[in-house]
Design a protein around this motif. Structure first.
Motif, PDB file in Angstrom:
ATOM      1  N   ILE A   8     -37.478  16.991  -1.983  1.00 15.48           N
ATOM      2  CA  ILE A   8     -36.187  17.224  -2.637  1.00 15.48           C
ATOM      3  C   ILE A   8     -35.738  15.897  -3.250  1.00 15.48           C
ATOM      4  N   VAL A   9     -35.594  15.876  -4.561  1.00 14.23           N
ATOM      5  CA  VAL A   9     -35.157  14.666  -5.258  1.00 14.23           C
ATOM      6  C   VAL A   9     -33.749  14.921  -5.784  1.00 14.23           C
ATOM      7  N   GLY A  10     -32.779  14.215  -5.190  1.00 16.90           N
ATOM      8  CA  GLY A  10     -31.367  14.453  -5.496  1.00 16.90           C
ATOM      9  C   GLY A  10     -30.751  15.291  -4.395  1.00 16.90           C
ATOM     10  N   PHE A  11     -29.738  14.732  -3.721  1.00 21.45           N
ATOM     11  CA  PHE A  11     -29.197  15.381  -2.526  1.00 21.45           C
ATOM     12  C   PHE A  11     -27.702  15.652  -2.664  1.00 21.45           C
ATOM     13  N   GLY A  12     -27.312  16.080  -3.877  1.00 25.08           N
ATOM     14  CA  GLY A  12     -25.943  16.538  -4.074  1.00 25.08           C
ATOM     15  C   GLY A  12     -25.785  17.954  -3.548  1.00 25.08           C
ATOM     16  N   GLY A  74     -47.457  12.983   0.396  1.00 22.60           N
ATOM     17  CA  GLY A  74     -48.038  14.160   1.038  1.00 22.60           C
ATOM     18  C   GLY A  74     -47.306  15.462   0.799  1.00 22.60           C
ATOM     19  N   ILE A  75     -46.408  15.526  -0.170  1.00 18.03           N
ATOM     20  CA  ILE A  75     -45.651  16.771  -0.370  1.00 18.03           C
ATOM     21  C   ILE A  75     -46.477  17.783  -1.184  1.00 18.03           C
ATOM     22  N   ASP A  76     -46.074  19.060  -1.069  1.00 16.21           N
ATOM     23  CA  ASP A  76     -46.785  20.157  -1.732  1.00 16.21           C
ATOM     24  C   ASP A  76     -46.041  20.735  -2.923  1.00 16.21           C
ATOM     25  N   PHE A  77     -44.735  20.464  -3.017  1.00 18.74           N
ATOM     26  CA  PHE A  77     -43.898  21.057  -4.071  1.00 18.74           C
ATOM     27  C   PHE A  77     -42.652  20.196  -4.200  1.00 18.74           C
ATOM     28  N   VAL A  78     -42.215  19.960  -5.428  1.00 19.27           N
ATOM     29  CA  VAL A  78     -41.023  19.144  -5.664  1.00 19.27           C
ATOM     30  C   VAL A  78     -39.918  19.994  -6.284  1.00 19.27           C
ATOM     31  N   GLN A  79     -38.701  19.872  -5.725  1.00 17.61           N
ATOM     32  CA  GLN A  79     -37.515  20.475  -6.319  1.00 17.61           C
ATOM     33  C   GLN A  79     -36.606  19.323  -6.738  1.00 17.61           C
ATOM     34  N   GLU A  80     -36.489  19.105  -8.047  1.00 17.10           N
ATOM     35  CA  GLU A  80     -35.713  17.983  -8.586  1.00 17.10           C
ATOM     36  C   GLU A  80     -34.306  18.445  -8.936  1.00 17.10           C
ATOM     37  N   VAL A 104     -49.548  19.383  -7.734  1.00 16.61           N
ATOM     38  CA  VAL A 104     -48.190  19.656  -7.234  1.00 16.61           C
ATOM     39  C   VAL A 104     -47.281  20.113  -8.368  1.00 16.61           C
ATOM     40  N   ILE A 105     -46.609  21.247  -8.147  1.00 17.42           N
ATOM     41  CA  ILE A 105     -45.637  21.755  -9.115  1.00 17.42           C
ATOM     42  C   ILE A 105     -44.351  20.943  -8.999  1.00 17.42           C
ATOM     43  N   ILE A 106     -43.767  20.603 -10.148  1.00 15.15           N
ATOM     44  CA  ILE A 106     -42.467  19.930 -10.181  1.00 15.15           C
ATOM     45  C   ILE A 106     -41.472  20.890 -10.817  1.00 15.15           C
ATOM     46  N   ALA A 107     -40.495  21.331 -10.045  1.00 11.44           N
ATOM     47  CA  ALA A 107     -39.487  22.272 -10.526  1.00 11.44           C
ATOM     48  C   ALA A 107     -38.147  21.562 -10.655  1.00 11.44           C
TER      49      ALA A 107
END
Length: 303
Positions: A8-12, A74-80, A104-107
């Motif tokens: 998780i990139v961004g923790f608002g 080591g992550i499998d999926f990114v939620q930006e 890795v998918i970047i969403a």
């Protein structure tokens, strides 16, 4: 689908909701946010999900990291979930790529930007997709998925499978549109609602009441097309019978511009409808009510 490690990139507000959703579904979550936001909202978000879905038998862990590289190890999926700033978003997505594997998918959770614009500086733009949630994002099932010009079909399919596996209800757009799908539908309805209030046809309270107690419940359970098809002998018969009525409505739909006079009229009528209730009170009522509504939709919904 087995247990994943989610970045998780961004923790608002949105990032915290996503973290809760993935963790509640049993996935480990690694979070990065340069502002080092507190985790104060997470217990409440997890409690809401417990109320909606039942307690998670094996919730995943949520860990915060001060460095992006460490977060994405080591992550499998990114939620930006970065700000709605195109130059920043382009740089951020390209930086994320430096720390994840090519598979890795970047969403992106972006609500306003187009994927084609955001993926422009990426090394592998084929794996960048939109994964736009609907507020309140931890409870609402909808996720809108769309790719940019360089996104491949496999990445869209994989993202959809990941969202479905955590209990979301994804929709896939076949091409990019400003506002994606749900906001365009809401925008069309709300433009008419604002114009009706502005012109004195009805108050905010009565416009909202008309929707809540008119099409709202039926469309919540079955959507507009299936629901309307039940008012006749199928959708073709409905369109034949009631098409002229709808055409007459469409031909006289009002226009709305958010000028100062319109904003003032809407604000006065909305404040009257709120009637002194606090934002906290209204939000608490909304979240509590959504649990019951969404449970019913899960049991009885047509789609």
């Amino acid at each position: 689908m087995g247990k994943l490690t989610i970045g998780i990139v961004g923790f608002g507000v949105i990032g915290q909701c996503w973290a809760a959703c993935f963790a509640h579904a049993g996935h480990d979550v690694r979070v990065y946010d340069p502002t080092e936001r507190p985790e104060a909202e997470l217990p409440g978000l997890m409690a809401d999900l417990d109320a909606l879905k039942g307690p998670s038998p094996a919730p995943g862990a949520i860990h915060l990291f001060p460095m992006l590289a460490k977060t994405l190890d080591g992550i499998d999926f990114v939620q930006e979930n970065g700000p709605e700033d195109l130059p920043l978003k382009r740089r951020l997505l390209a930086e994320i790529e430096d720390h994840v594997g090519d598979e890795v998918i970047i969403a992106s959770s972006s609500s306003a930007l187009l994927v084609s614009q955001m993926q422009a500086e990426c090394r592998l733009p084929r794996r960048v997709v939109l994964g736009h949630p609907f507020n309140p994002a931890h409870l609402m099932p909808l996720v809108e998925i769309v790719g940019g010009r360089a996104t491949d079909a496999e990445s869209i399919a994989r993202a959809r499978a990941i969202y479905e596996a955590i209990g979301k209800k994804p929709v896939t757009l076949n091409r990019e549109m400003t506002g994606h799908l749900a906001l365009r539908l809401m925008g069309a309805m709300w433009r008419e609602a604002i114009a009706l209030v502005r012109d004195g046809v009805a108050s905010v309270e009565d416009v909202d009441r008309a929707f809540m107690y008119g099409p709202g419940p039926k469309w919540t359970l079955q959507g507009s097309f299936i629901s309307n098809s039940l008012n006749a002998d199928g959708i073709e018969d409905f369109l034949r019978k009631y098409g002229p009525t709808y055409q007459a409505i469409w031909d006289t739909l009002l226009d709305a511009r958010l000028d100062s006079e319109t904003v003032r009229a809407i604000s006065v009528s909305t404040n009257a409808a709120v009637g002194g209730r606090s934002e906290k009170e209204l939000k608490a009522a909304r979240e509590a009510g959504l649990v019951g509504v969404l449970r019913t939709v899960a049991e009885r919904g047509a789609l």
